[in-house]
Design a protein around this motif. Sequence first.
Motif, PDB file in Angstrom:
ATOM      1  N   PRO A 506       0.834  -1.213   0.000  1.00 16.42           N
ATOM      2  CA  PRO A 506       0.000   0.000   0.000  1.00 16.42           C
ATOM      3  C   PRO A 506       0.863   1.254   0.000  1.00 16.42           C
ATOM      4  CG  PRO A 506      -0.817  -1.607   1.589  1.00 16.42           C
ATOM      5  CD  PRO A 506       0.504  -2.104   1.139  1.00 16.42           C
ATOM      6  N   SER A 507       0.463   2.267  -0.758  1.00 11.35           N
ATOM      7  CA  SER A 507       1.264   3.489  -0.904  1.00 11.35           C
ATOM      8  C   SER A 507       1.518   4.157   0.433  1.00 11.35           C
ATOM      9  CB  SER A 507       0.546   4.482  -1.837  1.00 11.35           C
ATOM     10  OG  SER A 507       0.369   3.907  -3.111  1.00 11.35           O
ATOM     11  N   ALA A 508       0.562   4.076   1.335  1.00 10.07           N
ATOM     12  CA  ALA A 508       0.684   4.761   2.623  1.00 10.07           C
ATOM     13  C   ALA A 508       1.679   4.081   3.545  1.00 10.07           C
ATOM     14  CB  ALA A 508      -0.692   4.836   3.292  1.00 10.07           C
ATOM     15  N   GLN A 509       2.169   2.872   3.170  1.00 11.24           N
ATOM     16  CA  GLN A 509       3.047   2.131   4.079  1.00 11.24           C
ATOM     17  C   GLN A 509       4.408   1.839   3.461  1.00 11.24           C
ATOM     18  OE1 GLN A 509       1.001  -1.358   5.555  1.00 11.24           O
ATOM     19  NE2 GLN A 509      -0.975  -0.319   5.596  1.00 11.24           N
ATOM     20  N   THR A 510       4.806   2.663   2.489  1.00  9.71           N
ATOM     21  CA  THR A 510       6.048   2.348   1.780  1.00  9.71           C
ATOM     22  C   THR A 510       7.206   3.285   2.149  1.00  9.71           C
ATOM     23  OG1 THR A 510       5.335   3.728  -0.086  1.00  9.71           O
ATOM     24  CG2 THR A 510       4.802   1.377  -0.193  1.00  9.71           C
ATOM     25  N   GLU A 511       7.060   4.013   3.324  1.00  9.26           N
ATOM     26  CA  GLU A 511       8.120   4.963   3.670  1.00  9.26           C
ATOM     27  C   GLU A 511       9.495   4.297   3.742  1.00  9.26           C
ATOM     28  OE1 GLU A 511       5.442   4.417   5.408  1.00  9.26           O
ATOM     29  OE2 GLU A 511       4.255   6.275   5.546  1.00  9.26           O
ATOM     30  N   LYS A 512       9.591   3.159   4.397  1.00  7.21           N
ATOM     31  CA  LYS A 512      10.888   2.503   4.555  1.00  7.21           C
ATOM     32  C   LYS A 512      11.455   2.054   3.196  1.00  7.21           C
ATOM     33  CE  LYS A 512      10.148   0.735   9.234  1.00  7.21           C
ATOM     34  NZ  LYS A 512      10.095  -0.462  10.082  1.00  7.21           N
ATOM     35  N   MET A 513      10.588   1.738   2.271  1.00  6.87           N
ATOM     36  CA  MET A 513      11.045   1.261   0.981  1.00  6.87           C
ATOM     37  C   MET A 513      11.534   2.414   0.106  1.00  6.87           C
ATOM     38  SD  MET A 513       7.988  -1.536   0.390  1.00  6.87           S
ATOM     39  CE  MET A 513       8.702  -2.312  -1.051  1.00  6.87           C
ATOM     40  N   THR A 514      10.754   3.530   0.118  1.00  8.97           N
ATOM     41  CA  THR A 514      11.175   4.692  -0.678  1.00  8.97           C
ATOM     42  C   THR A 514      12.400   5.362  -0.081  1.00  8.97           C
ATOM     43  OG1 THR A 514       9.579   6.052   0.525  1.00  8.97           O
ATOM     44  CG2 THR A 514       8.860   5.118  -1.579  1.00  8.97           C
ATOM     45  N   ALA A 515      12.627   5.138   1.195  1.00  3.99           N
ATOM     46  CA  ALA A 515      13.794   5.733   1.855  1.00  3.99           C
ATOM     47  C   ALA A 515      15.079   4.983   1.523  1.00  3.99           C
ATOM     48  CB  ALA A 515      13.578   5.752   3.372  1.00  3.99           C
ATOM     49  N   ASP A 516      14.957   3.826   0.924  1.00 10.42           N
ATOM     50  CA  ASP A 516      16.138   3.016   0.577  1.00 10.42           C
ATOM     51  C   ASP A 516      16.066   2.614  -0.901  1.00 10.42           C
ATOM     52  OD1 ASP A 516      18.407   1.480   0.578  1.00 10.42           O
ATOM     53  OD2 ASP A 516      17.642  -0.092   1.919  1.00 10.42           O
ATOM     54  N   PRO A 517      16.175   3.660  -1.811  1.00  5.30           N
ATOM     55  CA  PRO A 517      16.018   3.366  -3.251  1.00  5.30           C
ATOM     56  C   PRO A 517      17.128   2.483  -3.820  1.00  5.30           C
ATOM     57  CG  PRO A 517      16.802   5.601  -2.915  1.00  5.30           C
ATOM     58  CD  PRO A 517      16.471   5.076  -1.548  1.00  5.30           C
ATOM     59  N   GLY A 518      18.269   2.460  -3.141  1.00  3.75           N
ATOM     60  CA  GLY A 518      19.348   1.596  -3.640  1.00  3.75           C
ATOM     61  C   GLY A 518      19.013   0.128  -3.515  1.00  3.75           C
ATOM     62  N   ARG A 519      18.133  -0.177  -2.570  1.00  3.15           N
ATOM     63  CA  ARG A 519      17.771  -1.577  -2.393  1.00  3.15           C
ATOM     64  C   ARG A 519      16.413  -1.884  -2.999  1.00  3.15           C
ATOM     65  NH1 ARG A 519      16.487  -4.836   3.186  1.00  3.15           N
ATOM     66  NH2 ARG A 519      16.442  -6.931   2.255  1.00  3.15           N
ATOM     67  N   PHE A 520      15.414  -1.048  -2.678  1.00  6.72           N
ATOM     68  CA  PHE A 520      14.069  -1.239  -3.216  1.00  6.72           C
ATOM     69  C   PHE A 520      13.896  -0.306  -4.412  1.00  6.72           C
ATOM     70  CE2 PHE A 520      13.751  -2.687   1.164  1.00  6.72           C
ATOM     71  CZ  PHE A 520      13.069  -3.879   1.023  1.00  6.72           C
ATOM     72  N   ILE A 521      13.941  -0.859  -5.578  1.00  4.05           N
ATOM     73  CA  ILE A 521      13.919  -0.076  -6.825  1.00  4.05           C
ATOM     74  C   ILE A 521      12.475   0.094  -7.274  1.00  4.05           C
ATOM     75  CG2 ILE A 521      14.744  -0.010  -9.206  1.00  4.05           C
ATOM     76  CD1 ILE A 521      16.950  -2.023  -8.250  1.00  4.05           C
ATOM     77  N   HIS A 522      12.073   1.339  -7.432  1.00  8.87           N
ATOM     78  CA  HIS A 522      10.682   1.629  -7.809  1.00  8.87           C
ATOM     79  C   HIS A 522      10.422   1.170  -9.242  1.00  8.87           C
ATOM     80  CE1 HIS A 522       7.380   4.256  -9.330  1.00  8.87           C
ATOM     81  NE2 HIS A 522       6.833   3.876  -8.172  1.00  8.87           N
ATOM     82  N   ARG A 523       9.301   0.481  -9.443  1.00 10.56           N
ATOM     83  CA  ARG A 523       8.953  -0.005 -10.777  1.00 10.56           C
ATOM     84  C   ARG A 523       7.673   0.647 -11.310  1.00 10.56           C
ATOM     85  NH1 ARG A 523      10.725  -5.003 -12.320  1.00 10.56           N
ATOM     86  NH2 ARG A 523       9.940  -4.327 -14.351  1.00 10.56           N
ATOM     87  N   GLN A 524       6.680   0.868 -10.439  1.00 10.25           N
ATOM     88  CA  GLN A 524       5.391   1.329 -10.940  1.00 10.25           C
ATOM     89  C   GLN A 524       4.544   1.836  -9.773  1.00 10.25           C
ATOM     90  OE1 GLN A 524       2.898  -1.729 -12.747  1.00 10.25           O
ATOM     91  NE2 GLN A 524       2.305  -0.331 -14.379  1.00 10.25           N
ATOM     92  N   THR A 525       3.786   2.929 -10.030  1.00 14.84           N
ATOM     93  CA  THR A 525       2.870   3.457  -9.015  1.00 14.84           C
ATOM     94  C   THR A 525       1.445   3.203  -9.476  1.00 14.84           C
ATOM     95  OG1 THR A 525       4.432   5.187  -8.363  1.00 14.84           O
ATOM     96  CG2 THR A 525       2.102   5.525  -7.781  1.00 14.84           C
TER      97      THR A 525
END
Length: 905
Positions: A506-525
Motif C-alpha cells: 500500500p502506498s501509505a506504508q512504503t516509507e521505509k522502501m522509498t527511503a532506501d532506493p538503492g535496495r528497493f527499486i521503484h517499478r510502478q505506481t
Amino acid sequence: MSGQSAQHVAPADSKVTPMMAQYTEIKTANPDSLLFYRMGDFYELFFEDAEIASQSLGITLTKRGKHQGEDIPMCGVPVHAADDYLQKLIAKGHRVSVCEQTEDPAEARKRGSKSVVRRDVVRLVTPGTLTEERLLDAGANNYLMALTRLKGGSMEGDAIYGLAWIDMSTGSFQVSETDHQRLAADLAQVSPRELILPDNLLQENELRLIAEQPGGALSPVPRAFFDSSTATDRLGHYFGVKTLDGFGTFSRAELSAAAGILAYIEKTQLGERPPLDPPVREAGTGRMLIDPATRANLELSRTLSGEKQGSLLATIDRTVTGGGSRLLASRLAGPLVNVDAIHRRHDAVAFFLGNEIMREGLRQTLKGAPDMARALSRIALNRGGPRDILAVAQGLEAARAVLDQTGSVADAIPAEIAAARASLEGAPHDLGTELVSALREDPPLLKRDGNFIATGFNADLDELRALRDESRKVIARLQASYAEELGLRSLKIKHNNVLGWFIEAPSAQTEKMTADPGRFIHRQTMAGAMRFTTTELAELESKIASAGERSLAIELEIFDRLANAIIGTGEAIKAAAQGLAILDVSAALAKLAQEENHVRPTVDDSRAFEIKGGRHPVVERALKKAGGDSFVANDASLGPDKDGNTGHIWLITGPNMAGKSTFLRQNALIAVMAQMGAFVPAAEAHIGVVDRLFSRVGAADDLARGRSTFMVEMVETAAILNQAGDRSLVILDEIGRGTATFDGLSIAWATIEHLHEVNRSRALFATHYHELTALSARLERLSNATVSVKEWNGDVIFLHEIVPGAADRSYGIQVAKLAGLPATVVERSKQVLSQLEEQDRGSRAESLIDELPLFANLTPVAATASAEPDPVLESLCDINPDDMTPREALEALYRLKALSGKKPA
C-alpha cells in the motif's frame, strides 16, 4: 532400394524447396539404405523409401507437397518410438541411415527465414552393428563378420580365407584363418547376423551359397576394404599402437579380414568408435568342427523349424544373466578339443555342484546384475542413457557382492572360478559407489529428459530443482522475509507478464522502501499501491526462469563426467562383466546337473567312447514336462578294442519309432556337452576328444542348389567320408534310402566299409537294410545292435532298449497300423510282405560276403590316373589374373590353347 528413380534423387528445377533439395542431396549420398530424415519429433521418409517403409511397418503412406510436378509419398515414425520401427526394418533385411539435425533451429533462423536446419547422416544401422538394448536378443551375440580370400598362405591349397568377427554390443573381436573345406563349418559356428565380403566373391555361386548358409544378411563391399598391404596400419591406427606385436601374431588373411571389418565399422558409425577389444586369434583346431548340416540335424541352438524352444540350448540354459546366456551359447557352438581347458570348466561346475548354498546365493545376486558389457558399449558410442550408467553401477555392485560371497573359499576354488574372481577384484568399485550415489533408482531412458541425478549429489542442482519445482514456496519465503523486515503484513510479491516478479505494498506504508532506493527499486505506481523490485528478487526471477534449462545442463554435465569415467575404466568393467558371465554359466551348469541328474564325464586324449546309461537331454525333459513315461537309458561303446584298434562302428537295426534316431543323436549331444564343459546325461561317460562331429540324420530338398533329397543326402555323406578321421564321431541314419533298393543297399554297404577301413572313425550307423548286418563277419570293428521290441496280438511294443544283435525285420506294417492306415491296406501289405520274404534276402547277403573282394584289396581309383603332370594345369597355376593387362591375358589364353594340343574346329 538402390534402384530409386533419378527423378527422386536429383532436384532439377527452381521449384524444388530448400528442404527437399537437402533431402535429395543426402539421399543421393546414401542410396542403398532407407533414410530416416529428422523433422522435429519425427523421422520422415519420402518417395520410394516411404513406400517401402509403409509396407514393411504397416503404417500409413501419405503425401507431402509436390516435387517436379508429382506428389511426394511420405510416411514417418516418432523419434521416441524409433527403436521399435528400426527393429522391424532390420529384421526384414533393410539398412537404415539415420539423418539428424546437426544445429539448433534458432541458429538456422539467423541465416534467414527460409534457411534449412543443417542435417547429416550420423549412423548407418545394419543387422550386425546394433547396440540398442531393445534391438538385441539379450541371450545371443550379435556378430558382424568379415570374410575375405587370399592366394597362398600357411594352409594347404591355393586359397585361404580370413575371418574376423565382432560383437559391437560387447566389444569382442576375434580373427581366424580357414580353408574351403572348413569354411562352412566355421561360418556356422559364429552364425553372424551380418556377413561382409568383397563384392567379387558373390559372383561365385558356390561361395555365395556357403556365405548365405548362416542365415544372416549379406553385405558386399568394395575389395579395397580388405587391402592386406595397409591392414597393419589400419589396425594400429584404430587401437592407437605402433605395432601389433602386443596383440599376437596374425596371418595375412586374418589381417585382411580384420582391416575389412574395421573399415566397415568406420563407414557405418561415421566417426563414432566402438570400444573394441584387441583382436584375438582363434585357432580353428581349438574347437570341435561341426558342419552346418550337423548343427541343423542335432538342433543345437535351433530346431529344424527354426525355433529356439526345443533346441539343446534352450533345454540346458539355466543362466540368469544376458552375458551368461551368450557365453553358454558360444560354448555350445564351439566345444573345445583341449583336454586341460575342458577339465577347468568341469572343475568349476563340480565346485558349484558341491556348494549348493553358495551357488544359489550367487545366482540370486547375479539375477540383479544388468548387462554391463552392452551398457558400456552404448555409452562409448554416445548412444547411452541414464539407465546404461545405472546398469554399470548395479553390475559393479553385483561384482562386489559376489566377491564377498566367495571370499570364504577364495583359497580353495578351481582355476576357472579363481580367474573370474580375479577379474571382479580388478573392477573399479569406487566408481561403482559413486555411480550408485549419483543416480536415482528409476532414471528415464533418455538423458535429455533429465531428472536422473539423485537428490543430494550436487548442491547447485538441488537449488535449481527447488527453484524449478518449488518456485511458489521460494517466493513465499522471500515475501515473508521482506514483510517481517519492513513490518508490512500487507506486502505481497506478485507476477505479471509485463513486470515479471515484483513487490507490492500500500502506498501509505512504503516509507521505509522509498527511503532506501538503492535496495528497493521503484517499478510502478498504482492507485493506492506501489511496486518495487530488488536485486535479490531480480536474481531469483532470473534463476526461476532458467532453472529448468540450467538444471538439465548440470545433469548432462554430470552424465558426461560419469560416462567418461566409465569409458576410462572400460577394460576393467568388460573383464568384470566376463567374470560374472563365467560364474553364471558354471553355476547354471551345476544347477542343470543337479536337477537333471547329469554326471561329470571323463574326457581325455584317447580314442575312447564309452557311455553307460546315456539319455537324450531334450527328449528326456520333454517327457518330464508331459508327465509321461521316463526316458529309457542306453549304453554305447565305440572305443578301442582289446588290441587298441580305433573306430568301432555300431550297425543299428530295428523298427521305425523304436528310438534309433534318438539314440544316435543323444550320443552326439553327450559328446558336445562334455567338450563344451558341461556334465552329461548319463550314468557314466568316458570320451576321447572328438575333433570333428558329423551327423547325417534326415534330409530335405535344397531347392536353392537344385538338389533333390537324395542328392542332399549324398553330398552330406560325401563330406563325411572325405573329411572324417580316427578322432571323429560319425552319426549316420538311413544312408541310401532315397533311391532304388539295390542302389541304396550298395551305397550303404560301401560307406560302412570306407568308414571301417579308411576313416577309422567312431561311428553309429542306423539302417533298415538288414542285409548289412552280415558285414560284422568280415569287419572286425563292426558290431551289430538292435532296438528291442515285443509283439502282442499282432501289434508291436517298443521297449527303446539298444541290445546286441540284429533285427530280422522292420515292423513297418505294424507301425503303419499305429499311424492309422486303413485296415484293408494293412492286410494287403501283409500279403505282399509274405510273398517277398520267400525270396530269402538274408542268404543273398551272406553269399555276397563270400563273393565280393575285401574293401582293403580294392585298387584305389586315384592310382589308375596318370602320374604325369598336366602342362595346362601347371601353366594355369602360374597365372595371376589380377596382375595381368588385357593383352597379357589374351596371350596367356593362346598359350594354354597351344598346350592343350587341340586345334580350333
